[in-house]
Design a protein around this motif. Structure first.
Motif, PDB file in Angstrom:
ATOM      1  N   GLY A  17       0.957  -1.242  -0.112  1.00 19.73           N
ATOM      2  CA  GLY A  17      -0.050   0.058  -0.084  1.00 19.73           C
ATOM      3  C   GLY A  17       0.899   1.390   0.042  1.00 19.73           C
ATOM      4  N   VAL A  18       0.337   2.360  -0.418  1.00 26.04           N
ATOM      5  CA  VAL A  18       1.169   3.535  -0.426  1.00 26.04           C
ATOM      6  C   VAL A  18       0.489   4.767   0.399  1.00 26.04           C
ATOM      7  N   THR A  19       1.212   5.350   1.011  1.00 23.17           N
ATOM      8  CA  THR A  19       0.915   6.338   1.976  1.00 23.17           C
ATOM      9  C   THR A  19       0.055   7.399   1.276  1.00 23.17           C
ATOM     10  N   GLU A  20      -1.092   7.876   1.893  1.00 24.64           N
ATOM     11  CA  GLU A  20      -1.709   9.209   1.414  1.00 24.64           C
ATOM     12  C   GLU A  20      -1.834  10.187   2.753  1.00 24.64           C
ATOM     13  N   LYS A  21      -1.174  11.376   2.682  1.00 24.17           N
ATOM     14  CA  LYS A  21      -1.233  12.378   3.690  1.00 24.17           C
ATOM     15  C   LYS A  21      -0.502  11.556   4.919  1.00 24.17           C
TER      16      LYS A  21
END
Length: 249
Positions: free
Chosen positions: A138-142
């Motif tokens: 998964g990729v971080t958002e904020k």
């Protein structure tokens, strides 16, 4: 004859003057692009890279900021060459030093949720969770990212490992080289509870982490009004010019 002798002595004097050893002076040096700095203080050398957020118009108004990438000890090899070796790995200061792993209650039949929080990083970071032979990502958002694992099955997972890396990065040289460490892997397995989710906070992950690197057995050359390292010439800053930049240690 006497006139020729005087000329001969003059030539010898000029030759001897040209062979005087070059002094490695304390100060801050910059490359031609202004992206990288080298600070020399006695037997210590520090490398810095320009913060992309302060370039362009932002740099014209608020000044340029530089963050550290390496700290080295200087050893004289000859009159004009000096060896540099990292004495303090910025990377080793502890990416996982202040890690926080907590559990939160969840339903018995709900899927596992592994949440990552990186409050001091603004760039997108890719996390990978490995459970046995299965890999989730998964990729971080904020600064936040949640990876969902399947809780059902004959043999539910008991633990997992994880790693992270930047989703995007900029090469360290025009040749496409990258000097930093891209991937960081947590050295321990994290236990899973059958009725709880996991929240992992990593405050030591920052945007500059991936630019930091380790130097071993490299050399700098002292030239006229500057130094040369990895094929690039670094010119010494004037004292007045240093007022326009910010260097973070």
């Amino acid at each position: 004859m006497r006139f020729l002798y005087i000329i001969f002595l003059s030539v010898i004097g000029v030759a001897c003057y040209g062979k005087t050893s070059k002094k490695l002076e304390n100060g801050v040096y910059h490359d031609e692009s202004g992206v990288r700095l080298i600070e020399i203080k006695n037997d210590t050398l520090k490398c810095f890279t320009l913060d992309p957020g302060t370039s362009g118009e932002a740099g014209m108004t608020g000044g340029l900021s530089y963050y550290p990438t390496a700290i080295c000890q200087i050893t004289e090899v000859s009159n004009s060459f000096f060896e540099i070796n990292s004495i303090e790995g910025l990377i080793k200061r502890g990416v996982f030093k202040d890690i926080s792993i907590t559990e939160e209650a969840s339903g018995n039949n709900a899927p596992y949720e592994i949440s990552f929080e990186v409050p001091n990083a603004y760039r997108p970071i890719k996390f990978e969770v490995r459970v046995g032979t299965n890999l989730y990502s998964g990729v971080t958002e904020k600064g936040k990212c949640t990876i969902v694992l399947d809780r059902n099955g004959v043999n539910p997972p008991e633990s997992f490992s994880f790693s992270f890396q930047p989703k995007y990065y900029v090469e360290s040289s025009p040749a496409g080289q990258y000097f930093g460490v891209l991937c960081h892997r947590y050295p321990y397995e994290v236990n899973l509870d059958s009725e709880k989710n996991i929240v992992i906070k990593l405050p030591n992950i920052t945007d500059i982490l991936f630019y930091q690197y380790y130097i071993f057995g490299e050399y700098i050359q002292v030239l006229h009004h500057g130094i040369k390292w990895r094929g690039d010439y670094y010119k010494k800053f004037r004292t007045s010019s240093l007022k326009k930049i910010r260097i973070y240690n």
